[in-house]
Scaffold this active site. Sequence first.
Site, mmCIF file in Angstrom:
data_model
loop_
_atom_site.group_PDB
_atom_site.id
_atom_site.type_symbol
_atom_site.label_atom_id
_atom_site.label_comp_id
_atom_site.label_asym_id
_atom_site.label_seq_id
_atom_site.Cartn_x
_atom_site.Cartn_y
_atom_site.Cartn_z
ATOM 1 N N LEU A 62 0.679 -1.197 -0.289
ATOM 2 C CA LEU A 62 0.036 0.298 0.355
ATOM 3 C C LEU A 62 0.944 1.192 -0.152
ATOM 4 C CD1 LEU A 62 -3.002 -0.389 2.758
ATOM 5 C CD2 LEU A 62 -2.625 -1.434 -0.035
ATOM 6 N N ASP A 63 0.489 2.065 -0.670
ATOM 7 C CA ASP A 63 1.272 3.852 -0.699
ATOM 8 C C ASP A 63 1.334 4.086 0.680
ATOM 9 O OD1 ASP A 63 1.821 3.717 -3.479
ATOM 10 O OD2 ASP A 63 -0.529 4.075 -3.713
ATOM 11 N N ARG A 64 2.068 4.846 0.865
ATOM 12 C CA ARG A 64 1.951 5.497 2.665
ATOM 13 C C ARG A 64 0.197 6.433 2.159
ATOM 14 N NH1 ARG A 64 5.874 11.160 3.855
ATOM 15 N NH2 ARG A 64 4.399 11.409 5.554
ATOM 16 N N THR A 104 -2.384 5.384 1.396
ATOM 17 C CA THR A 104 -3.767 4.280 1.610
ATOM 18 C C THR A 104 -3.930 3.799 2.633
ATOM 19 O OG1 THR A 104 -2.492 4.177 -0.554
ATOM 20 C CG2 THR A 104 -4.279 2.435 0.530
#
Length: 297
Positions: A135-137, A139
């Site tokens: 997951l992106d930061r 998200t």
Amino acid sequence: MRWLTLPIGAGQAGKPVSTLLRRELGLSAAGVRRAKALPGGILLDGAPVFTNAVARQGQVLAVDVGDAAGSEQIAPVPGPLTIVYEDQDLVILDKAGGVPVHPSQGHHGDTLANFLLAHYRDQGLTAAFHPVNRLDRGTSGLMAVAKHAHAHEGLQHQLQEGTLRRAYLAVCEGVPVPRRGCVEAPIARAPGSVLKREVNPQGAPARTHYEVLATGRGRSLVALRLDTGRTHQIRVHLAHLGCPLVGDFLYGEETEELPDRFALHSAAIWLRQPITGEGIVRRSPLPEALAGLLGTR
């Protein structure tokens, strides 16, 4: 240590250990090599054996698939973790938005990896950091992490074959047209950027299913399901529809309503336990901060 065992029956008797490890216990070639490198990593009736040993009926084959060491480049640092599932082979976390997954410049002790390795240390577990779905930061939501390389290989295979499934909730600017559909648009790295992606005919195939669930304040709550897992796929595809995520600094605009994150949430995950095959489902509700973007807090 994480031991897998196999009682040798009539159907397995007379076969070399290497064959039993691969065909019966599901180890990859790399997994067999890892076990061979461990002192006493492969046992027949409790005695170390080479992989060319032949098993006899009534014996028990055991193999250690646990990690021999942790992630040396990642320091265990205590920090907040929300664990929604845990067993000997994997953990499912509910990540907060704005928390980075991996250490990077400026983030060497405040990441999910740091916090999880501290949790392992407190359990007396030796394990490296094996994220499955990243997951992106910005998200939030559900993320699976394997506790050893053998489980990681199995979960990665599920991800590749589409049996590990994920569903997302997002709040985007505007209302996608049509309100329900599928974006099938290849994604490639944007020229001149190490981070940004774009829709590009020369890119890797990418498919995102979406449906508008609610609208408010000129925005939409959208349910999304991925058939592929390209970097920034949801962010790129929603921007391609002209409806970027609220707060997305890269594909839309930042907003003071969402400091340090954007409006994307990993809301559900379905997978099979990598050793037993048991089905596991976990769900995470939409955070209040995202629901408030529609005026429905």
